[in-house]
Design an enzyme around this catalytic site. Sequence first.
Site, PDB file in Angstrom:
ATOM      1  N   ASP A  72       0.855  -1.192   0.000  1.00  0.00           N
ATOM      2  CA  ASP A  72       0.000   0.000   0.000  1.00  0.00           C
ATOM      3  C   ASP A  72       0.895   1.247   0.000  1.00  0.00           C
ATOM      4  O   ASP A  72       1.921   1.306   0.668  1.00  0.00           O
ATOM      5  CB  ASP A  72      -0.902  -0.004   1.238  1.00  0.00           C
ATOM      6  CG  ASP A  72      -2.048   0.975   1.120  1.00  0.00           C
ATOM      7  OD1 ASP A  72      -3.199   0.537   0.970  1.00  0.00           O
ATOM      8  OD2 ASP A  72      -1.790   2.203   1.162  1.00  0.00           O
ATOM      9  N   ILE A  73       0.482   2.251  -0.766  1.00  0.00           N
ATOM     10  CA  ILE A  73       1.266   3.476  -0.914  1.00  0.00           C
ATOM     11  C   ILE A  73       1.285   4.298   0.384  1.00  0.00           C
ATOM     12  O   ILE A  73       2.194   5.094   0.615  1.00  0.00           O
ATOM     13  CB  ILE A  73       0.705   4.314  -2.101  1.00  0.00           C
ATOM     14  CG1 ILE A  73       1.763   5.215  -2.704  1.00  0.00           C
ATOM     15  CG2 ILE A  73      -0.525   5.109  -1.698  1.00  0.00           C
ATOM     16  CD1 ILE A  73       1.377   5.800  -4.046  1.00  0.00           C
ATOM     17  N   ASN A  90     -12.802  -3.385   2.627  1.00  0.00           N
ATOM     18  CA  ASN A  90     -13.811  -2.339   2.680  1.00  0.00           C
ATOM     19  C   ASN A  90     -14.736  -2.511   1.481  1.00  0.00           C
ATOM     20  O   ASN A  90     -14.267  -2.764   0.368  1.00  0.00           O
ATOM     21  CB  ASN A  90     -13.152  -0.956   2.640  1.00  0.00           C
ATOM     22  CG  ASN A  90     -12.289  -0.707   3.867  1.00  0.00           C
ATOM     23  OD1 ASN A  90     -12.648  -1.091   4.976  1.00  0.00           O
ATOM     24  ND2 ASN A  90     -11.128  -0.098   3.666  1.00  0.00           N
ATOM     25  N   GLU A 124     -12.408   3.126  -1.180  1.00  0.00           N
ATOM     26  CA  GLU A 124     -12.066   4.263  -2.037  1.00  0.00           C
ATOM     27  C   GLU A 124     -11.745   3.839  -3.460  1.00  0.00           C
ATOM     28  O   GLU A 124     -12.110   4.528  -4.404  1.00  0.00           O
ATOM     29  CB  GLU A 124     -10.871   5.025  -1.447  1.00  0.00           C
ATOM     30  CG  GLU A 124     -11.285   5.841  -0.222  1.00  0.00           C
ATOM     31  CD  GLU A 124     -10.115   6.509   0.475  1.00  0.00           C
ATOM     32  OE1 GLU A 124      -8.977   6.409  -0.023  1.00  0.00           O
ATOM     33  OE2 GLU A 124     -10.361   7.114   1.528  1.00  0.00           O
ATOM     34  N   HIS A 130     -10.112  -5.355  -3.233  1.00  0.00           N
ATOM     35  CA  HIS A 130      -8.768  -5.550  -2.672  1.00  0.00           C
ATOM     36  C   HIS A 130      -8.852  -5.956  -1.215  1.00  0.00           C
ATOM     37  O   HIS A 130      -9.683  -5.451  -0.478  1.00  0.00           O
ATOM     38  CB  HIS A 130      -7.904  -4.291  -2.827  1.00  0.00           C
ATOM     39  CG  HIS A 130      -8.567  -3.028  -2.367  1.00  0.00           C
ATOM     40  ND1 HIS A 130      -9.509  -2.383  -3.119  1.00  0.00           N
ATOM     41  CD2 HIS A 130      -8.429  -2.300  -1.232  1.00  0.00           C
ATOM     42  CE1 HIS A 130      -9.930  -1.302  -2.484  1.00  0.00           C
ATOM     43  NE2 HIS A 130      -9.295  -1.235  -1.309  1.00  0.00           N
ATOM     44  N   HIS A 135      -6.780  -5.831   2.247  1.00  0.00           N
ATOM     45  CA  HIS A 135      -5.655  -5.238   2.957  1.00  0.00           C
ATOM     46  C   HIS A 135      -5.094  -6.311   3.886  1.00  0.00           C
ATOM     47  O   HIS A 135      -5.861  -6.971   4.598  1.00  0.00           O
ATOM     48  CB  HIS A 135      -6.119  -4.078   3.853  1.00  0.00           C
ATOM     49  CG  HIS A 135      -6.687  -2.908   3.130  1.00  0.00           C
ATOM     50  ND1 HIS A 135      -5.971  -1.744   2.920  1.00  0.00           N
ATOM     51  CD2 HIS A 135      -7.916  -2.686   2.592  1.00  0.00           C
ATOM     52  CE1 HIS A 135      -6.733  -0.866   2.280  1.00  0.00           C
ATOM     53  NE2 HIS A 135      -7.923  -1.410   2.068  1.00  0.00           N
TER      54      HIS A 135
HETATM   55  P1  5GP Z   1      -9.770   1.335   0.353  1.00  0.00           P
HETATM   56  O1  5GP Z   1     -10.043   2.540   1.187  1.00  0.00           O
HETATM   57  O2  5GP Z   1     -10.384   1.438  -1.024  1.00  0.00           O
HETATM   58  O3  5GP Z   1     -10.121   0.058   1.046  1.00  0.00           O
HETATM   59  O4  5GP Z   1      -8.216   1.265   0.184  1.00  0.00           O
HETATM   60  C1  5GP Z   1      -7.529   1.788  -0.902  1.00  0.00           C
HETATM   61  C2  5GP Z   1      -6.064   1.704  -0.564  1.00  0.00           C
HETATM   62  O5  5GP Z   1      -5.328   1.895  -1.741  1.00  0.00           O
HETATM   63  C3  5GP Z   1      -5.592   2.771   0.445  1.00  0.00           C
HETATM   64  O6  5GP Z   1      -5.029   2.124   1.577  1.00  0.00           O
HETATM   65  C4  5GP Z   1      -4.565   3.576  -0.357  1.00  0.00           C
HETATM   66  O7  5GP Z   1      -3.470   3.991   0.431  1.00  0.00           O
HETATM   67  C5  5GP Z   1      -4.158   2.613  -1.448  1.00  0.00           C
HETATM   68  N1  5GP Z   1      -3.750   3.256  -2.687  1.00  0.00           N
HETATM   69  C6  5GP Z   1      -4.388   4.255  -3.342  1.00  0.00           C
HETATM   70  N2  5GP Z   1      -3.737   4.590  -4.458  1.00  0.00           N
HETATM   71  C7  5GP Z   1      -2.656   3.753  -4.524  1.00  0.00           C
HETATM   72  C8  5GP Z   1      -1.594   3.605  -5.473  1.00  0.00           C
HETATM   73  O8  5GP Z   1      -1.501   4.299  -6.494  1.00  0.00           O
HETATM   74  N3  5GP Z   1      -0.667   2.652  -5.217  1.00  0.00           N
HETATM   75  C9  5GP Z   1      -0.723   1.863  -4.098  1.00  0.00           C
HETATM   76  N4  5GP Z   1       0.232   0.952  -3.932  1.00  0.00           N
HETATM   77  N5  5GP Z   1      -1.712   1.969  -3.189  1.00  0.00           N
HETATM   78  C10 5GP Z   1      -2.668   2.912  -3.397  1.00  0.00           C
END
Ligand code: 5GP
Length: 130
Positions: A33-34, A94, A102, A107, A109
């Site tokens: 994760d970034i 999520n 988001e 995905h 985590h």
């Molecule tokens: P969500 O909130 O959708 O469950 O998690 C999305 C995740 O994707 C977040 O933890 C965010 O930091 C990660 N993320 C968003 N954009 C990127 C990206 O361009 N590269 C990587 N490696 N992770 C990302």
Amino acid sequence: MSYDDNNIFAKILRGEIPCKKIYEDDFVLSFYDINPQKKIHALVIPKGKYVDLDDFSQKASSEEMVGLLKGINTVAKKLGISVDVGKGYRALVNINEDGGQEVPHLHFHLFGGEKVGKMVSWILKLKEIF
Ligand code: 5GP
């Protein structure tokens, strides 16, 4: 919700955006994760176009389902956080806006590398009390 081919993980899957890859096979891609929330914060995504876990549960083939679960286990092993080496981790998904999702590509985590604690922290509990 229909699948958006321009979501960030679709771009990562197509190699249009770089990622720090951990593992890849026919069914999954895993990368860091970034914006890590724990010492180890990995993401595991299916290669198929699924918006969220509900979408995946309804449309994915049995092969894809097994592939995703096995992929999560393989990644945990690669990261040294699996149960067979005495460790552990939190797997979290999520789902949709209410679930805090988001990026609209399913995905998982994986949080680990340290004790990740309870889901409901003591601060939230204090807020409930006062
Ligand atoms: P969500 O909130 O959708 O469950 O998690 C999305 C995740 O994707 C977040 O933890 C965010 O930091 C990660 N993320 C968003 N954009 C990127 C990206 O361009 N590269 C990587 N490696 N992770 C990302």
